[in-house]
Design a protein around this motif. Structure first.
Motif, short mmCIF file in Angstrom:
data_model
loop_
_atom_site.label_atom_id
_atom_site.label_comp_id
_atom_site.label_asym_id
_atom_site.label_seq_id
_atom_site.Cartn_x
_atom_site.Cartn_y
_atom_site.Cartn_z
N ALA A 595 35.58 47.48 39.28
CA ALA A 595 35.89 46.27 40.75
C ALA A 595 34.53 46.19 41.51
CB ALA A 595 36.70 46.53 41.43
N ALA A 596 34.25 47.92 41.79
CA ALA A 596 32.95 48.75 42.47
C ALA A 596 31.76 47.57 41.64
CB ALA A 596 32.55 49.37 42.44
N LEU A 597 31.64 47.72 40.32
CA LEU A 597 30.19 47.36 40.12
C LEU A 597 30.56 45.48 39.71
CD1 LEU A 597 30.02 49.10 36.29
CD2 LEU A 597 28.38 49.07 38.35
N LEU A 598 31.19 44.88 39.89
CA LEU A 598 31.67 43.12 40.03
C LEU A 598 31.25 42.71 41.92
CD1 LEU A 598 35.03 42.92 38.03
CD2 LEU A 598 32.65 41.88 37.07
N LYS A 599 31.49 43.38 42.50
CA LYS A 599 31.85 43.88 43.49
C LYS A 599 30.03 43.24 43.28
CE LYS A 599 35.56 45.12 46.23
NZ LYS A 599 36.12 45.49 47.17
N ASP A 600 29.22 44.74 43.52
CA ASP A 600 27.63 44.69 43.51
C ASP A 600 26.72 43.02 42.33
OD1 ASP A 600 27.73 46.89 44.70
OD2 ASP A 600 27.29 48.15 42.95
N GLY A 633 35.72 35.88 40.06
CA GLY A 633 36.27 35.61 38.89
C GLY A 633 37.69 36.91 38.32
N ALA A 634 36.13 37.99 37.41
CA ALA A 634 36.49 38.90 36.97
C ALA A 634 37.14 39.83 38.07
CB ALA A 634 35.37 39.62 36.07
N LEU A 635 36.48 39.68 39.46
CA LEU A 635 37.04 40.72 40.29
C LEU A 635 38.22 40.71 40.76
CD1 LEU A 635 36.57 43.13 41.93
CD2 LEU A 635 35.61 41.07 43.94
N ASP A 636 38.93 39.06 40.60
CA ASP A 636 40.12 38.45 40.99
C ASP A 636 41.02 39.38 39.74
OD1 ASP A 636 39.93 37.76 43.34
OD2 ASP A 636 39.17 35.72 42.35
N ARG A 637 40.68 39.03 38.90
CA ARG A 637 41.62 39.83 37.64
C ARG A 637 41.63 41.26 37.11
NH1 ARG A 637 38.71 36.00 35.21
NH2 ARG A 637 37.37 37.37 34.30
N VAL A 638 40.52 41.77 37.83
CA VAL A 638 40.47 43.12 38.20
C VAL A 638 41.24 43.77 39.47
CG1 VAL A 638 39.46 45.47 38.46
CG2 VAL A 638 38.88 43.90 36.90
N GLN A 639 41.62 43.18 40.41
CA GLN A 639 41.62 43.66 41.75
C GLN A 639 43.09 43.33 41.36
OE1 GLN A 639 39.57 41.72 45.10
NE2 GLN A 639 38.76 43.95 44.79
N SER A 640 44.06 42.50 40.53
CA SER A 640 45.82 41.89 40.95
C SER A 640 46.19 42.74 39.25
CB SER A 640 45.48 41.11 40.40
OG SER A 640 44.75 39.85 39.14
N GLY A 641 45.26 43.52 38.43
CA GLY A 641 45.76 44.17 37.25
C GLY A 641 46.38 43.28 36.22
N LYS A 642 45.54 42.30 36.44
CA LYS A 642 45.29 41.11 35.37
C LYS A 642 44.44 41.76 34.05
CE LYS A 642 47.58 37.23 37.37
NZ LYS A 642 47.10 36.22 37.95
N MET A 643 43.17 42.35 34.59
CA MET A 643 42.59 43.29 33.26
C MET A 643 41.69 44.63 33.72
SD MET A 643 38.53 41.64 32.59
CE MET A 643 37.41 42.00 34.15
N ALA A 644 42.24 44.94 32.19
CA ALA A 644 41.56 46.31 32.84
C ALA A 644 40.43 46.76 32.01
CB ALA A 644 42.80 47.42 32.38
N LYS A 645 40.00 47.25 31.64
CA LYS A 645 38.93 47.82 30.68
C LYS A 645 38.97 46.58 29.51
CE LYS A 645 35.59 51.29 28.01
NZ LYS A 645 35.70 52.92 28.35
N ASP A 646 38.23 45.19 29.58
CA ASP A 646 38.12 44.52 28.66
C ASP A 646 37.60 44.78 27.16
OD1 ASP A 646 38.63 41.85 27.64
OD2 ASP A 646 38.11 40.70 29.61
N ALA A 647 37.75 45.26 26.02
CA ALA A 647 37.48 45.89 25.38
C ALA A 647 37.31 44.75 24.53
CB ALA A 647 37.83 46.61 24.57
N GLU A 648 38.29 43.20 24.24
CA GLU A 648 38.38 42.77 23.09
C GLU A 648 37.24 41.34 23.86
OE1 GLU A 648 39.82 42.15 20.69
OE2 GLU A 648 40.72 44.28 21.33
N TRP A 649 36.94 41.80 24.98
CA TRP A 649 35.69 40.89 25.38
C TRP A 649 34.63 40.57 24.90
CZ3 TRP A 649 31.66 41.92 28.56
CH2 TRP A 649 30.58 40.80 29.09
#
Length: 652
Positions: A595-600, A633-649
């Motif tokens: 999340a910190a990187l996404l906020k930056d 959008g990515a930050l929302d998914r991380v903070q809601s627990g819907k996206m952890a480390k997204d290796a498949e991405w």
């Protein structure tokens, strides 16, 4: 009619091409440059001063802006909202008549330019990484921050010293090979990188006083001014008098100024003459200078001429004349030869001089067979080396004409002239051959852009690689930088279109070689431009190699570039680099679920968008805003627990 007072600093945008025409302006003080944004870069249209109106055409016909305008120095102007302006026309016949006169005059001046200019392609967020090639710069000494293309930047590695080119280190095998699930060779559609609009060549940081990028650079009255100095090897002045006679016939499109003796002092070298010519250009506010000599004692009636433009980077542009190119005029030249030489001079004038396209179309034999049939190249009088350099000048003139043409035929004709030049040039003429290969690469890459042709891009890649091999980093420093920076830029485009990991790594290596001769302390802007290009290609390499450490590296490189490309010195350059850095942070944050990187990244995208918006760079502002939404959008998914480390991405 009262308008809103608006004060602008140097480089601030008044309005952008394709924006809604919701106001017109009257200049109170200062000067405003009007230019078109085309597929080949900026096309200068006019330089307007106090008392002149701009933006009125779009207000009258209700269409979007047909060109962009920016302040040249400090400018004060008044803005009139569209309805106020139209109301004034309807109630004031004299005002309406004055506006009509302005429109007709400008139409006559710009029709020839506008009809031949390729339209600019809008940059969408999904395609922003391919909107232009990375910028590069000019050179001098090795910097502290050159980089290795095969180095694996580690997140734990200490940050580089300020001004360095980013982490370096011994390559690790895992970063040189894509892991399982690597993308298939196909274009990447959604790499959100904001590139600069240049062609990847050195930037004009040393523009001389008195020169303007307008439709009539080096103006004397209404004509571009050309300086001519005395000829070497002509003590009696016989050839010089002949030169004056036939140049005087060209006064319908240039103003000839006979320069002082400093351009041909006894014993002065060609390099010294070039430097003196550029000083004379700046002092006179001229468009270009011609320096020359009697070709040889064996050929005393043949004049050898070279073009000196105000900027040393002109040779790094499509159709740009280099001081190493030549053309030859016998003192008993035919009318056809003189007409051809007049056309060459006009083609060499930087910018877009009024009537350029018609003059070239009328006076140039626009392909090699016609030129030889007409006998204007005088090849029977020349050595193979001289023939080669003359053919390069001929190719440059055709390439300049091609910039004003919608199709690609003239680019093909220019490429053929360069290929023929290479055949004639002896192998020991490394500089001449290298310049011919560089010119060839530029027109092939321009054709690839215009025709969206990957095969032409590959040919351009091969040609610029050949050019780079001919230049010595110490003897031909400027050309060495230009060739390697161009090579990196073209490889970036190849990798973008084919998802080729090896091309990406080779591009990083090419930028590294350019940086190796570029001293940050002496050439700050070019160094920062080159670092920005390096940051772009590292972002692409990170995705292709599926290695987040390359993205970390890219973020650091962009941050270092922004030490020079700061908001005060170069706000739009800063915003572009900031957007690239934000892209690297966004990709890192999404790949690692941080999340910190996404906020930056959101903060950086917002800062870039704000600057773009301030300078009315609407397309770039929209790109940065859309990128920010992706990050949010990515930050929302991380903070809601819907996206952890997204290796498949990575495979997406």
């Amino acid at each position: 009619m009262e308008g809103e007072l608006r004060n602008l600093g140097d480089g601030e945008i008044v309005f952008r091409q394709d924006e809604p025409s919701d106001f017109a302006c009257l200049i109170d003080s200062g000067e405003v440059e009007v230019f078109m944004e085309s597929a080949e870069g900026e096309i200068a249209i006019a330089l307007l001063g106090p008392g002149e109106m701009l933006g009125e055409m779009g207000v009258i016909d209700g269409r979007p802006r047909s060109a962009s305008a920016r302040a040249k120095g400090k400018v004060s102007l008044r803005e009139f909202q569209a309805q106020t302006f139209l109301d004034q026309i309807s109630v004031d016949p004299k005002f309406a008549s004055d506006i009509m006169t302005v429109l007709v005059t400008r139409l006559r001046k710009t029709t020839a330019i506008v009809e031949g200019v390729p339209k600019s392609k809008p940059v969408t967020p999904e395609e922003s990484s391919g909107s232009a090639t990375p910028e590069t710069g000019t050179v001098n000494q090795p910097p502290t921050g050159s980089v290795r293309p095969d180095a694996e930047p580690a997140a734990s590695r200490p940050a580089p010293a300020p001004g360095s080119g980013g982490p370096t280190g011994k390559p690790a095998e895992k970063s040189a090979k894509p892991v399982s699930g690597a993308p298939s060779p196909k274009p990447l559609k959604k790499l959100e990188v904001s590139t600069d609009a240049s062609m990847g060549g050195p930037q004009r940081a040393d523009k001389p006083i008195g020169m303007e990028d307008s439709d009539t650079p080096g103006v004397s009255g209404n004509l571009p001014r050309v300086l001519i100095g005395p000829l070497l090897g002509d003590p009696q002045g016989i050839c010089f008098e002949a030169l004056k006679t036939w140049l005087d016939r060209a006064d319908s499109f240039v103003s000839i100024t006979w320069a002082d003796e400093r351009m041909a002092e006894p014993g002065i070298s060609w390099d010294s003459r070039i430097s003196q010519a550029r000083r004379s250009i700046a002092e006179a506010g001229a468009a270009l200078a011609l320096i020359g000599a009697v070709q040889s004692p064996e050929n005393p009636r043949l004049i050898e001429l070279a073009v000196v433009t105000p900027w040393p980077d002109e040779e790094a542009r499509v159709g740009g004349f280099s001081v190493h190119d030549r053309f030859f005029v016998p003192i008993d030249a035919s009318n056809e030869t003189l007409t051809y030489c007049h056309a060459l001079i006009r083609a060499a004038i930087p910018g877009r001089a009024q009537g350029l396209f018609e003059a070239l179309e009328r006076d140039l034999p626009l392909d090699l067979p016609r030129a030889r049939t007409a006998g204007v190249l005088n090849e029977h009088r020349l050595s193979n080396q001289a023939i080669g350099r003359q053919l390069v000048s001929f190719g440059n003139a055709i390439a300049r004409a091609a910039l004003l043409e919608q199709g690609t035929n003239a680019l093909d004709d220019a490429a053929e002239a360069y290929r023929e030049a290479i055949k004639f040039m002896p192998r020991e003429d490394a500089l001449g051959r290298g310049m011919a290969f560089l010119h060839l690469a530029l027109v092939l890459n321009a054709k690839a852009e215009r025709a969206e042709s990957l095969p032409d891009r590959m040919l351009a890649r091969d040609a610029v690689a050949q050019a780079a091999k001919h230049f010595d980093g110490k003897k031909h420093t400027y050309q060495y930088l230009t060739a390697h920076a161009r090579h990196g830029a073209i490889l970036y485009r190849c990798a973008l279109e084919t998802a080729d990991l090896d091309a990406c790594k080779q591009g990083v290596e090419a930028f590294n070689r350019a940086l190796a001769v570029c001293d940050k302390r002496v050439m700050q802007d070019p160094w920062a431009d080159t670092m920005n290009g390096l940051g772009q290609i590292l972002i692409l390499l990170g995705r292709l190699a599926k290695n987040t450490e390359f993205l970390t590296w890219a973020s650091q490189v962009c941050r270092n570039a922004m030490e020079i490309r700061n908001r005060e010195h170069n706000p739009l350059g800063w915003a572009r680099t900031q957007n690239n850095r934000a892209t690297a942070l966004y990709l890192l944050g999404r790949a690692e679920g941080q999340a910190a990187l996404l906020k930056d990244s959101i903060e950086a995208f917002s800062a870039a968008a704000a600057v773009f918006q301030t300078y009315r760079a609407r397309t770039l502002a929209d790109t940065a805003k859309r990128n920010r939404k992706h990050a949010e959008g990515a930050l929302d998914r991380v903070q809601s627990g819907k996206m952890a480390k997204d290796a498949e991405w990575w495979a997406g």
